[in-house]
Design an enzyme around this catalytic site. Structure first.
Site, PDB file in Angstrom:
ATOM      1  CE  LYS A  56      69.742  33.112  48.131  1.00  0.00           C
ATOM      2  NZ  LYS A  56      71.128  32.917  48.649  1.00  0.00           N
ATOM      3  CB  SER A  86      72.781  36.308  47.670  1.00  0.00           C
ATOM      4  OG  SER A  86      72.828  34.992  48.056  1.00  0.00           O
ATOM      5  CB  SER A 117      74.254  34.546  50.938  1.00  0.00           C
ATOM      6  OG  SER A 117      75.025  35.084  49.830  1.00  0.00           O
TER       7      SER A 117
END
Lengths: 485, 89
Positions: free
Chosen positions: A79, A154, A178
């Site tokens: 990420k 997210s 997330s």
């Protein structure tokens, strides 16, 4: 069957036996990326050349007879809020568009030392604020099961990349859901580890008392494999806990006889889609057939958790994001007239709407005259929620709930309505507030063919029990079914 | 409840355009409406006085980063220093 379709633990075995090389495996993933990335848009930055070099390095070591880790040669996506030395780490923000860290996050160092191959950096909501990955400054990631739908957020890029086989495994971060919510929406497995079990050194901070890095995979075993690799104490993160982390991968048996599963009625209320509830309960019934027992429980403060979460998270974010001032790194506005002008224009031009909204909310709840009414109340509610979980875990071993209250929604559907978007997190935020571990596993499909997820919550540092329950469920439900792309 | 967006934005060193003000005001009033539903809690007993945060001791470490590396991401550098607008007249 293509190499990229195998699970990470299978690829690991194939590498170990010399049936495939790390280069072949890495090339297979980049061919897959070339084939589908234009549809999915999971990556912000690709690390192709370095990835192939790392793969060659693994192959050389293996040829020379060196004993290698299970993750050696496995292609993993990261990420884009996790620092990677020499590879841009943008947090999907204009603010860090050109930021290239000069150090690795501890989790990245751990993966590299085990010979894992970093495929690239994955898209996300800006500074991890959002539930759909639509808040990225760069691109909108699509759900591999329906390209008109969001992947969740997210960590939407991480979930989509794993679901689309653009990476064997991925790392994400979870502040209010997330990791688990996008895992649920993309039909993959995602684990939010216990607060303190994985170092956050090098994770760009959103809400430091809630943030946690964790793994994504296409099956429970893969998630256990990656969790084992990243867990452990790190002196660079003062909140990481000194303790032994026994292998969760080796402990997976699928035996759930006598396991007490708590069903909290508050998570099956009117805000959750009926089909989602039915598919979670059906999955729990399957575990009962294998010897688990159900116990109804109550977590009464759940209804207020979302409010407490947004206050605490935004308060911490308003403080954490004060560092982005245009001075030492990141975006700086053009021709500042004064220092204050530079601060204000840099921040207003560099941050997107959702980030600014949360900074304003956080600043407000911490401001003089409102602190007691909002922030202090939320912190007390946090203690009450923790206390309710502690009591519940006196009588049960895991708690089963839906992960997301609904299936993946259309791109653009909720982006204009913050409250509707925030409601995507109603089943997941309590876990961060209480610092507990929780895993999301696929448990059904809607009539539109979109995945549902079941969340299994455990006691602090008891990742082993929830992963084993998830593994037992997976044995009944079946493993990942790849979407057609 | 209405939030004075201009004032709060100033505290946060943000500049909100007048054209965007009403949208921020209405969104913030919705959010505040949601969080105002939190119950009054007299659970001060839940606060564990003995559980103070353990702070890490300060210690010197061998920082291997060079000046060049540290300044690599700075928006404006002159003679090995970060440049900012004049702060004192």
């Amino acid at each position: 069957m293509k190499l990229y379709e195998y699970k990470a633990y299978e690829q690991s075995e194939m590498l170990k036996k010399g049936e495939i090389s790390a280069r072949e495996l890495t090339e297979s993933y980049f061919e897959r990326i070339d084939e589908v990335e234009s549809k999915v848009d999971a990556y912000i930055t690709l690390n192709r050349e370095n990835a192939l070099l790392s793969a060659d390095d693994v192959d050389k070591k293996r040829a020379s007879g060196e004993a290698l880790d299970k993750l050696a040669g496995i292609p993993i996506g990261i990420k884009d809020n996790i620092s990677t030395d020499g590879i841009k780490t943008t947090c999907a923000s204009k603010m860090l568009e050109n930021y290239e860290p000069v150090f690795n996050a501890t989790v990245v160092n751990k993966l590299k030392s085990k010979g894992a191959v970093i495929t690239g950096k994955l898209n996300m909501d800006e500074f991890a604020m959002g539930s759909s990955t639509e808040n990225s400054y760069f691109k909108k990631t699509k759900n591999p099961f329906d390209l008109d739908c969001v992947p969740g957020g997210s960590s939407g890029g991480s979930a989509a990349a794993v679901a689309a086989c653009e990476a064997s495994l991925a790392l994400g971060s979870d502040t209010g859901g997330s990791i688990r919510q996008p895992a649920s929406l993309c039909g993959v497995v995602g684990l939010k580890p216990t607060y303190g079990s994985v170092s956050r050194y090098g994770l760009v901070a959103f809400a430091s008392s809630l943030d946690q890095i964790g793994p994504f995979g296409r099956c429970v075993k893969d998630v256990a494999l990656l969790q084992d690799a990243i867990a452990g104490h790190d002196k660079m993160d003062a909140t990481s806990v000194k303790m032994d982390h026994a292998s969760t991968f080796d402990s997976l048996t699928g035996d759930v006889s006598g396991l007490r599963i708590g069903i909290p009625k508050e998570y099956f209320g009117s805000g959750v889609n009926d089909d989602v509830k039915a598919s979670v309960m059906q999955s729990v019934e399957e575990l009962v057939k294998k010897g688990a027992v159900i116990k109804e429980i109550s977590l009464p403060s759940t209804d207020y958790a979302l409010s407490a979460y947004y206050i605490i998270a935004c308060a911490e974010a308003s403080s954490n994001l004060a560092r982005f001032d245009g001075v030492k790194y990141g975006y700086r506005c053009d021709k500042p007239k004064s220092l204050i002008d530079m601060y204000e224009r840099t921040r207003s031009e560099g941050f997107g709407r959702e980030v600014k909204r949360r900074i304003i909310l956080g600043t407000f709840v911490l401001s003089s005259g409102y602190y007691d009414a909002y922030y202090k109340k939320a912190k007390l509610l946090q203690l009450r929620i923790k206390d309710e979980f502690n009591r519940a875990f006196e009588g049960v071993d895991v708690i089963a709930t839906p992960t997301s209250p609904f299936e993946a929604f259309k791109i653009g559907e909720k982006v204009g309505d913050p409250l509707s978007m925030y409601s995507a997190d109603i089943c997941t935020v309590t876990v961060n507030i209480a610092g507990l571990p929780a895993v999301s596993v696929p448990c059904g499909y809607s009539k539109n063919g979109l995945p549902y997820g079941m969340q299994l919550i455990g006691r602090h540092f008891d990742e082993k029990t929830i992963l084993n329950a998830a593994y037992a469920h997976e044995m009944c439900f079946g493993v990942f079914k790849a979407p057609k792309l | 409840m209405n939030v004075d967006i201009k004032h709060v934005a100033k505290l946060a060193r943000l500049k909100i355009d007048d054209s965007e003000l009403s949208r921020y005001e209405s969104e913030m009033s919705d959010i505040i409406g949601m969080v105002e539903s939190m119950p009054d809690i007299d659970d001060e007993w839940l606060v564990d006085e003995n559980n103070a945060m353990e702070l890490r001791k300060d210690e010197l470490s061998d920082d291997k980063l060079s000046r060049e590396q540290i300044l690599k991401n700075a928006p404006k550098v002159v003679a090995g220093c970060v440049v900012v607008p004049k702060t004192v007249d």
